[in-house]
Design a protein around this motif. Structure first.
Motif, PDB file in Angstrom:
ATOM      1  N   ALA A 199      54.692  20.799  37.505  1.00 29.10           N
ATOM      2  CA  ALA A 199      53.373  21.139  38.053  1.00 29.10           C
ATOM      3  C   ALA A 199      52.301  20.151  37.589  1.00 29.10           C
ATOM      4  N   ILE A 200      52.341  19.808  36.301  1.00 28.15           N
ATOM      5  CA  ILE A 200      51.348  18.873  35.754  1.00 28.15           C
ATOM      6  C   ILE A 200      51.532  17.484  36.360  1.00 28.15           C
ATOM      7  N   HIS A 201      52.794  17.096  36.578  1.00 30.05           N
ATOM      8  CA  HIS A 201      53.065  15.803  37.200  1.00 30.05           C
ATOM      9  C   HIS A 201      52.484  15.753  38.611  1.00 30.05           C
ATOM     10  N   MET A 202      52.709  16.816  39.390  1.00 28.84           N
ATOM     11  CA  MET A 202      52.221  16.851  40.768  1.00 28.84           C
ATOM     12  C   MET A 202      50.691  16.896  40.812  1.00 28.84           C
ATOM     13  N   LEU A 203      50.074  17.643  39.877  1.00 27.38           N
ATOM     14  CA  LEU A 203      48.617  17.710  39.828  1.00 27.38           C
ATOM     15  C   LEU A 203      48.017  16.350  39.502  1.00 27.38           C
ATOM     16  N   LYS A 205      49.358  13.466  39.876  1.00 24.56           N
ATOM     17  CA  LYS A 205      49.634  12.552  40.991  1.00 24.56           C
ATOM     18  C   LYS A 205      48.628  12.746  42.122  1.00 24.56           C
ATOM     19  N   ALA A 206      48.304  14.035  42.409  1.00 16.54           N
ATOM     20  CA  ALA A 206      47.329  14.335  43.469  1.00 16.54           C
ATOM     21  C   ALA A 206      45.945  13.803  43.105  1.00 16.54           C
ATOM     22  N   ALA A 216      37.800  11.355  45.888  1.00 14.24           N
ATOM     23  CA  ALA A 216      37.772  10.279  44.889  1.00 14.24           C
ATOM     24  C   ALA A 216      36.926  10.722  43.692  1.00 14.24           C
ATOM     25  N   GLY A 217      37.190  10.115  42.535  1.00 13.33           N
ATOM     26  CA  GLY A 217      36.415  10.417  41.340  1.00 13.33           C
ATOM     27  C   GLY A 217      37.184  11.182  40.287  1.00 13.33           C
ATOM     28  N   TRP A 218      38.405  11.617  40.611  1.00 13.46           N
ATOM     29  CA  TRP A 218      39.223  12.395  39.682  1.00 13.46           C
ATOM     30  C   TRP A 218      40.379  11.581  39.103  1.00 13.46           C
ATOM     31  N   GLU A 219      40.431  10.295  39.430  1.00 10.72           N
ATOM     32  CA  GLU A 219      41.581   9.480  39.023  1.00 10.72           C
ATOM     33  C   GLU A 219      41.753   9.427  37.510  1.00 10.72           C
ATOM     34  N   ASP A 220      40.666   9.239  36.778  1.00 13.56           N
ATOM     35  CA  ASP A 220      40.754   9.124  35.320  1.00 13.56           C
ATOM     36  C   ASP A 220      41.236  10.433  34.690  1.00 13.56           C
ATOM     37  N   ILE A 221      40.744  11.553  35.216  1.00 14.80           N
ATOM     38  CA  ILE A 221      41.183  12.854  34.706  1.00 14.80           C
ATOM     39  C   ILE A 221      42.674  13.055  34.975  1.00 14.80           C
ATOM     40  N   ILE A 225      45.436  13.859  32.105  1.00 15.14           N
ATOM     41  CA  ILE A 225      46.297  15.046  32.166  1.00 15.14           C
ATOM     42  C   ILE A 225      47.759  14.644  32.049  1.00 15.14           C
ATOM     43  N   GLN A 226      48.123  13.562  32.733  1.00 10.30           N
ATOM     44  CA  GLN A 226      49.501  13.097  32.724  1.00 10.30           C
ATOM     45  C   GLN A 226      49.983  12.770  31.304  1.00 10.30           C
ATOM     46  N   LYS A 227      49.081  12.248  30.493  1.00  8.87           N
ATOM     47  CA  LYS A 227      49.437  11.865  29.127  1.00  8.87           C
ATOM     48  C   LYS A 227      49.521  13.062  28.173  1.00  8.87           C
TER      49      LYS A 227
END
Length: 327
Positions: A199-203, A205-206, A216-221, A225-227
């Motif tokens: 779930a965290i991976h898919m979130l 990625k989205a 746009a604007g959520w890329e850094d977050i 989260i991925q880390k």
């Protein structure tokens, strides 16, 4: 002043007995079996609706409907649910905890509807036969949709009543650590790890790739989260294990839109009653597991954000009022 009529209680008892005997099935004319939920809507059970045309002892023709719930027996289901006796959990809830709540309601003269269906019978631990709530005008709502303020307030007030009853039973020693249960989000198991990591991976990625409705604007977050996947999983486990016992309640465990049915006022979309279904993940922990899970899985974000205090107040008032009522 006229003296009250002296009633023959034995006669009244015979009237009641005859009334219920007359309504009992004398013969089954026909039976129809159909899926009770759309394909893919229930991950752990096969749920069928059994409609029977019957003739009663008084000669009346009636249609009676039951829900027959059976455990999935495929290898895939067994592997996915390894370590979680969900069918056993739900059966135990109906024959012990929910029965104790019904006795509590009777003790205090609580004439409100229960927040669960009636269990007619079971085979341990593979089949349960329940009342068909659709016959009482309860219906599921779209699990992919969001709940409005009216539905959300009704759920949280009902949840406050449910938690209050479990709290009273805990205080009486009728629910204890042997009933603790297991919440998949709070245990370090392959099921939890796989589900949350996926779930965290898919979130993430989205968020990173601006998929679906994410702007746009959520890329850094998304990258952050991925880390932190392992940290998030460990934190959930810590919150599940370490909590203040004075806030302990028996949680439903999977309280979201797909596991509740609503009755609405005729000709409107206004809900007037709710029943919780699928009691497969009950567990003793902080009451906030149910509250938070429901609010963030089922309440429309544009409703939840400006009304957080209103929603929490509705839950708190119901919890407090019902704790006083059942004392």
């Amino acid at each position: 002043m006229e003296n009250p009529v002296e009633l023959d209680t034995q006669w009244l008892g015979r009237l009641l007995k005859k009334h219920y005997e007359d309504d009992e099935p004398a013969d089954i004319v026909s039976v129809n079996v159909e899926p009770a939920v759309p394909k893919g809507e229930n991950y752990t059970s096969i749920v069928m609706r059994v409609k029977m045309n019957i003739v009663t002892h008084s000669g009346c023709k009636k249609t009676f409907s039951l829900i027959v719930k059976s455990a999935k027996t495929s290898k895939e289901a067994a592997e996915a649910l390894k370590g979680f006796s969900v069918f056993r959990n739900e059966t135990k809830m109906f024959i012990t905890m929910l029965k104790q709540m019904e006795a509590l309601m009777e003790e205090f003269g609580d004439k409100r509807d229960t927040l669960w269906a009636t269990l007619y019978g079971y085979e341990p631990y593979s089949i349960m036969v329940l009342e068909d709530l659709k016959e009482k005008n309860f219906a599921l709502i779209d699990r992919k949709g969001w709940q409005d303020l009216d539905h959300s307030l009704l759920v949280l007030r009902s949840l406050g009543r449910y938690h209050a009853m479990t709290k009273i039973l805990i205080g009486r020693g009728l629910i204890d650590d042997s009933d603790k249960g297991h919440y998949f989000a709070g245990l370090n198991t392959p099921v939890k790890s796989g589900l949350f990591n996926g779930a965290i991976h898919m979130l993430s990625k989205a968020l990173i790739n601006k998929l679906g409705s994410w702007p746009a604007g959520w890329e850094d977050i998304g990258k952050r989260i991925q880390k932190q996947k392992d940290v998030l999983c460990n934190t959930l486990e810590e919150l599940y294990i370490n909590y203040d016992k004075k806030f302990e309640a028996l949680n439903h465990g999977d309280l979201w839109s797909s596991n509740m049915m609503f009755k609405k006022m005729e000709y409107t979309n206004i809900p007037i009653a709710v029943k919780f279904v699928d009691y497969q993940l009950p567990h003793l922990s902080s009451f906030m597991w149910d509250v938070t899970y429901f609010m963030y899985s089922s309440v429309k974000p544009s409703i939840r954000r400006p009304n957080v205090d209103v929603l929490l107040k509705a839950y708190h008032e119901s919890l407090s009022d019902n704790l006083k009522f059942f004392k």
